[in-house]
Design a protein around this motif. Structure first.
Motif, short mmCIF file in Angstrom:
data_model
loop_
_atom_site.label_atom_id
_atom_site.label_comp_id
_atom_site.label_asym_id
_atom_site.label_seq_id
_atom_site.Cartn_x
_atom_site.Cartn_y
_atom_site.Cartn_z
N ALA A 280 0.83 -1.21 0.00
CA ALA A 280 0.00 0.00 0.00
C ALA A 280 0.87 1.26 0.00
O ALA A 280 0.51 2.26 -0.62
CB ALA A 280 -0.93 -0.01 1.21
N GLN A 281 2.00 1.22 0.68
CA GLN A 281 2.93 2.34 0.72
C GLN A 281 4.32 1.85 0.30
O GLN A 281 5.11 1.40 1.14
CB GLN A 281 2.98 2.95 2.12
CG GLN A 281 1.68 3.62 2.55
CD GLN A 281 1.80 4.28 3.91
OE1 GLN A 281 2.61 3.88 4.75
NE2 GLN A 281 1.00 5.31 4.14
N PRO A 282 4.63 1.91 -1.00
CA PRO A 282 5.92 1.43 -1.48
C PRO A 282 7.08 2.21 -0.86
O PRO A 282 6.95 3.39 -0.52
CB PRO A 282 5.85 1.67 -2.99
CG PRO A 282 4.39 1.79 -3.30
CD PRO A 282 3.77 2.40 -2.09
N GLN A 283 8.21 1.54 -0.70
CA GLN A 283 9.42 2.19 -0.20
C GLN A 283 9.89 3.26 -1.18
O GLN A 283 9.77 3.12 -2.39
CB GLN A 283 10.54 1.17 -0.04
CG GLN A 283 10.59 0.47 1.29
CD GLN A 283 11.83 -0.42 1.37
OE1 GLN A 283 12.10 -1.21 0.48
NE2 GLN A 283 12.58 -0.28 2.45
N SER A 284 10.46 4.31 -0.62
CA SER A 284 11.10 5.34 -1.44
C SER A 284 12.42 5.69 -0.75
O SER A 284 12.42 6.30 0.32
CB SER A 284 10.21 6.58 -1.56
OG SER A 284 10.85 7.59 -2.32
N LEU A 285 13.54 5.28 -1.34
CA LEU A 285 14.85 5.48 -0.73
C LEU A 285 15.67 6.50 -1.51
O LEU A 285 15.56 6.58 -2.73
CB LEU A 285 15.61 4.16 -0.68
CG LEU A 285 14.95 3.02 0.11
CD1 LEU A 285 15.87 1.81 0.15
CD2 LEU A 285 14.60 3.46 1.51
#
Length: 294
Positions: free
Chosen positions: A58-63
């Protein structure tokens, strides 16, 4: 005695740093403990995976770049794969996590593993109990493990060919890895994020432009209605009817003025939003190259 020891250590450090390159003398955080070997794939049912594995979180990682580079370096050091190759595959496969699928072929996550391949070579590098291809740490370490299992530690081209059975893919990944090795990884990441900002700006401008077109159409319609009501009022002999039509014309005029003011606001927004194209030209003049999303 203590001072002599400290002085000797300081001289040794200066000597090493004067001859070592930035990449050779980099400090890489230790890889997680108990990582699986690249020589043997997972046994059936050995790892726990998300259910269903093809469902994006639902909330993909963003690095950020520094976070990703640390993972590329940790995984590469542990499995004997150049971190630049992992970075290049990360870029080509998912555009640094911006396009994680599922792809038309069914590949998923940060490094675009097929679910069946993930069952054999996926891993829980993050230590949360789940081997998750949508988790950057799990996916990057699994990619390094898979490349090493395919012989990438000795022949990286062979390893990349096992990752995707196409020579054009091997050529693209290795060329991009060479660019990253020359210091282009951070710049590519920054330009990529600038492209995201520019795409967002273009979408906003397109939205404002649609609103402006609709407002101009409404303005023309109201102007016609106002003129028609005034013409009819001038021709009608009955005073009460004249007053009624004049009132209608006045109300239409008020709406017309409101729409006109809205048009000016929208035009002002468009004037202020003309900068993205300027940003693009500035980037191109500096010699940077936009790499399209995967």
């Amino acid at each position: 005695m203590t001072r002599r020891i400290l002085l000797g250590l300081a001289l040794a450090v200066v000597s090493v740093t004067s001859t070592a390159s930035a990449d050779t003398f980099r400090v890489v955080p230790a890889a997680p403990a108990n990582l699986p070997s690249a020589s043997v794939p997972n046994a059936p049912g050995q790892i726990s995976v998300p259910t269903p594995i093809s469902q994006p979180p639902a909330q993909p990682q963003s690095l950020g770049f520094q976070q990703l580079q640390a993972l590329w370096q940790q995984a590469g050091d542990f499995y004997g794969i150049r971190w630049q190759v992992l970075a290049a595959i990360n870029k080509v496969e998912s555009n640094f996590g911006r396009n994680m699928g599922p792809s038309s072929a069914g590949a998923v996550g940060w490094m675009q593993f097929m679910p069946s391949t993930w069952e054999s070579w996926g891993m829980d590098a993050s230590g949360d109990g789940i081997a998750d291809p949508w988790n950057a740490q799990d996916a990057i370490f699994a990619a390094a493990r898979y490349l090493a299992a395919a012989g990438g530690s000795q022949d990286i081209a062979r390893g990349v060919l096992a990752y995707n059975h196409a020579q054009w893919y091997v050529d693209e990944v290795l060329q991009l890895a060479q660019t990253f090795g020359s210091g282009g990884a951070g710049e590519t990441f920054r330009i990529d994020r600038l492209q995201v900002s520019l795409d967002g700006a273009r979408q906003k401008i397109a939205g404002v432009n649609r609103q402006l077109v609709a407002a101009l159409k409404a303005q023309r319609t109201l102007a016609k209605s106002e003129r028609r009501a005034l013409r009819e009022a001038a021709r009608v002999p009955l005073l009460s009817r004249q007053l009624e039509l004049q009132k209608t014309a006045t109300l239409v005029g008020v709406r017309h003025d409101a729409v006109t003011q809205r048009i000016e606001q929208l035009r002002s927004k468009l004037d202020g939003g003309s900068r993205p194209s300027t940003c693009i030209e500035t980037v191109r003049r500096k010699g940077y190259r936009f790499i399209p999303p995967a």
